[in-house]
Write a protein that holds these residues in place. Structure first.
Motif, PDB file in Angstrom:
ATOM      1  N   ILE A  24       0.820  -1.200  -0.508  1.00  0.00           N
ATOM      2  CA  ILE A  24       0.005   0.023   0.035  1.00  0.00           C
ATOM      3  C   ILE A  24       0.855   1.427   0.237  1.00  0.00           C
ATOM      4  N   ILE A  25       1.914   0.825   1.119  1.00  0.00           N
ATOM      5  CA  ILE A  25       3.064   2.297   0.852  1.00  0.00           C
ATOM      6  C   ILE A  25       3.806   2.770  -0.560  1.00  0.00           C
ATOM      7  N   ARG A  26       4.049   1.591  -0.837  1.00  0.00           N
ATOM      8  CA  ARG A  26       4.578   1.247  -2.321  1.00  0.00           C
ATOM      9  C   ARG A  26       4.160   2.165  -3.343  1.00  0.00           C
ATOM     10  N   ARG A  27       2.629   2.020  -3.294  1.00  0.00           N
ATOM     11  CA  ARG A  27       1.884   2.335  -4.612  1.00  0.00           C
ATOM     12  C   ARG A  27       1.503   3.647  -4.259  1.00  0.00           C
ATOM     13  N   GLN A  28       1.311   3.621  -2.678  1.00  0.00           N
ATOM     14  CA  GLN A  28       1.316   5.141  -2.287  1.00  0.00           C
ATOM     15  C   GLN A  28       1.932   6.544  -2.648  1.00  0.00           C
ATOM     16  N   ARG A  29       3.055   5.873  -2.326  1.00  0.00           N
ATOM     17  CA  ARG A  29       4.744   6.577  -2.800  1.00  0.00           C
ATOM     18  C   ARG A  29       4.828   7.296  -4.409  1.00  0.00           C
ATOM     19  N   VAL A  30       4.427   6.283  -5.262  1.00  0.00           N
ATOM     20  CA  VAL A  30       4.864   5.798  -6.404  1.00  0.00           C
ATOM     21  C   VAL A  30       3.523   6.966  -7.220  1.00  0.00           C
TER      22      VAL A  30
END
Length: 240
Positions: free
Chosen positions: A119-125
């Motif tokens: 979730i965090i990775r997608r949000q940062r991307v």
């Protein structure tokens, strides 16, 4: 790598609260808060904002599904249900009331960590792309959507939507008149490293149809091509 995302864990089992808290701390999550009742959770949410919420279904003073609906009135932060109730009906209910994912007990705490990281990775991307991309608002006959502002209006009225609903909506808006299978949508929007089920896509599309005021029995905006997949058809052609 250290994570500074604020995480709220809501569960009435002390052992699970401790296990998740310790595991997340070992995996370099620095801000974790816990609550064991619906009342404590609402009090915590009233005092500060959280980036991710882990939520049990069966709480001593209320139902986790009802709590999720209340939380959705305050925040669009991702909500991951963690529950011993493992029927398809429970999973569908959790997603339909605003949950982003559903994990059944017993579970491996490292699986929870993997989902949170995804979730965090997608949000940062997404945030990185937003900073470097041209500002754009998709405007159609009956609705408009601004990804940068996370703002959806339908017939001139602001419509509340979760982060995942807006992410799926943005996906369709970027790919008008293209057909995608359920598996493709799940992989491209939810990420291949998540562990959910493809029926999640069906639920979220049904929710989007209602918010766009599409005919749920005979949809004309997000249409289902039987045996093939889904296609977003702009009401007046390309977005302005």
């Amino acid at each position: 790598m250290t994570y500074d995302e604020r995480i709220l864990i809501v569960d009435d089992e002390v052992g699970i609260l401790k296990m998740l808290e310790i595991t997340l701390q070992k995996e370099h999550f620095t801000y974790i808060e816990t609550a064991s009742t619906k009342t404590e959770a609402l009090q915590a949410l009233g005092k500060k904002e959280f980036d991710i919420i882990l939520l049990d279904v069966m709480l001593p003073d209320g139902d986790g599904f009802e709590l999720c609906s209340s939380i959705r009135q305050q925040t669009t932060a991702p909500i991951l249900f963690i529950s011993a109730r493992s029927s398809d009906f429970d999973k569908l209910t959790g997603l339909s009331v605003g949950g982003d994912d559903y994990i059944t007990k017993p579970f491996n705490p490292l699986e929870v960590v993997a989902r949170i990281r995804a979730i965090i990775r997608r949000q940062r991307v997404y945030e990185k792309k937003s900073v470097h991309s041209e500002r754009k608002t998709y405007t159609y006959d009956t609705f408009a959507f601004s990804p940068d502002e996370a703002l959806l209006t339908v017939h001139g009225e602001v419509v509340q939507a979760t982060a995942k609903e807006l992410e799926l909506l943005h996906f369709f808006f970027k790919n008008p008149n293209r057909v995608f299978t359920t598996s493709q949508i799940y992989e491209l929007v939810w990420g291949e490293d998540l562990f959910g089920e493809e029926k999640t896509v069906t639920i979220y599309i049904a929710k989007l149809r209602k918010k766009l005021r599409d005919n749920t029995r005979k949809p004309t905006i997000i249409v289902n091509l039987r045996g093939i997949g889904y296609k977003f058809i702009p009401p007046t052609g390309d977005a302005k």
